[in-house]
Write a protein that holds these residues in place. Structure first.
Motif, PDB file in Angstrom:
ATOM      1  N   VAL A   2       5.142  63.070  58.574  1.00 55.06           N
ATOM      2  CA  VAL A   2       6.545  62.722  58.760  1.00 55.06           C
ATOM      3  C   VAL A   2       6.940  63.238  60.135  1.00 55.06           C
ATOM      4  N   ILE A   3       7.499  62.387  60.945  1.00 56.13           N
ATOM      5  CA  ILE A   3       7.928  62.755  62.293  1.00 56.13           C
ATOM      6  C   ILE A   3       9.438  62.992  62.256  1.00 56.13           C
ATOM      7  N   VAL A   4       9.856  64.094  62.870  1.00 58.25           N
ATOM      8  CA  VAL A   4      11.279  64.419  62.921  1.00 58.25           C
ATOM      9  C   VAL A   4      11.761  64.315  64.366  1.00 58.25           C
ATOM     10  N   ASP A   5      12.768  63.466  64.568  1.00 57.93           N
ATOM     11  CA  ASP A   5      13.441  63.286  65.847  1.00 57.93           C
ATOM     12  C   ASP A   5      12.516  62.842  66.975  1.00 57.93           C
TER      13      ASP A   5
ATOM     14  N   LEU B  72       4.732  55.333  60.550  1.00 59.83           N
ATOM     15  CA  LEU B  72       4.831  56.661  59.956  1.00 59.83           C
ATOM     16  C   LEU B  72       6.243  56.872  59.452  1.00 59.83           C
ATOM     17  N   ASP B  73       6.388  57.740  58.458  1.00 58.73           N
ATOM     18  CA  ASP B  73       7.726  58.121  58.030  1.00 58.73           C
ATOM     19  C   ASP B  73       8.368  58.926  59.151  1.00 58.73           C
ATOM     20  N   GLN B  74       9.647  58.686  59.358  1.00 59.68           N
ATOM     21  CA  GLN B  74      10.350  59.419  60.400  1.00 59.68           C
ATOM     22  C   GLN B  74      11.795  59.669  60.003  1.00 59.68           C
TER      23      GLN B  74
ATOM     24  N   GLU C 232      11.370  66.230  51.923  1.00 58.63           N
ATOM     25  CA  GLU C 232      11.430  65.356  50.752  1.00 58.63           C
ATOM     26  C   GLU C 232      10.462  64.178  50.901  1.00 58.63           C
ATOM     27  N   LEU C 233      10.481  63.538  52.068  1.00 59.75           N
ATOM     28  CA  LEU C 233       9.572  62.426  52.326  1.00 59.75           C
ATOM     29  C   LEU C 233       8.106  62.880  52.229  1.00 59.75           C
ATOM     30  N   LEU C 234       7.831  64.020  52.802  1.00 51.37           N
ATOM     31  CA  LEU C 234       6.461  64.543  52.803  1.00 51.37           C
ATOM     32  C   LEU C 234       5.995  64.846  51.382  1.00 51.37           C
ATOM     33  N   LEU C 235       6.864  65.455  50.585  1.00 49.58           N
ATOM     34  CA  LEU C 235       6.500  65.758  49.195  1.00 49.58           C
ATOM     35  C   LEU C 235       6.245  64.485  48.395  1.00 49.58           C
ATOM     36  N   ARG C 236       7.038  63.448  48.660  1.00 46.63           N
ATOM     37  CA  ARG C 236       6.803  62.169  47.987  1.00 46.63           C
ATOM     38  C   ARG C 236       5.448  61.577  48.346  1.00 46.63           C
ATOM     39  N   ARG C 237       5.036  61.732  49.614  1.00 49.11           N
ATOM     40  CA  ARG C 237       3.759  61.190  50.081  1.00 49.11           C
ATOM     41  C   ARG C 237       2.563  62.001  49.542  1.00 49.11           C
TER      42      ARG C 237
END
Length: 188
Positions: free
Chosen positions: A23-26, A34-36, A182-187
């Motif tokens: 997950v990439i933030v900002d 990727l999730d961001q 949250e996104l990371l835990l889902r993945r």
């Protein structure tokens, strides 16, 4: 996934290839799915600059970071959009690249505040550089907002302790981190 190094994405590609959730933030990783979790940095740059324009400023400097980092590039785009919307001439010499750190804001501010064509306002693309601007202003004998206006971007807690207290565009970092987790835990 480790530190963000320049505009290199190989470590992210390798993690994705190995099935490691990312997950990439900002940040954006061009060409990668990727999730961001991101902030509307363009809107933030526009809001900051529009605020300064609303105070009557037309000679507004923008202290920016590295252009390859998407948050910085978008903040500068917002700055440019606000100037263009109000038909204020963009002065390329007032867009200064720095390092997103206090020392960069300090050095950059010392240069532009010592110039014969000193801006009436400064938009620092992050709060750390804005804190450096405050220190440079003090060292040069300027007062904010009497001698020039300043606005930052991020809303870090340290800005509550600056003198004067920094006006800043708030970025919900805690919420962004929570969403990323949250996104990371889902993945996983």
């Amino acid at each position: 996934v480790g530190a963000w190094i320049g505009d290199q994405y190989d470590h992210l590609k390798e993690a994705k290839k190995q099935g490691i959730p990312v997950v990439i933030v900002d940040r954006f990783a061009p060409g990668m799915e990727l999730d961001q979790v991101i902030t509307d940095n363009d809107l933030g740059g526009w809001l900051a600059t529009s605020h300064l324009i609303g105070l009557g400023h037309k000679n507004i400097a923008c202290i920016a970071g590295k252009p390859q980092f998407t948050p910085n590039a978008e903040r500068v785009n917002g700055y440019l959009r606000a100037l263009n919307e109000k038909n204020i001439e963009v002065q390329p010499n007032l867009i200064i690249k720095s390092n997103f750190q206090m020392d960069g804001g300090y050095r950059t501010a010392q240069n532009i505040l010592s110039s014969s064509k000193r801006p009436s306002a400064i938009f620092a693309c992050n709060d750390l550089m804005a804190i450096g601007v405050i220190r440079a202003a003090k060292d040069l004998g300027y007062q904010i907002p009497e001698d020039f206006s300043l606005i930052g971007f991020d809303g870090i807690s340290a800005t509550e302790y600056t003198t004067p207290q920094l006006t800043t565009v708030y970025q919900p970092m805690y919420d962004m981190g929570a969403s990323a987790a949250e996104l990371l835990l889902r993945r996983v």
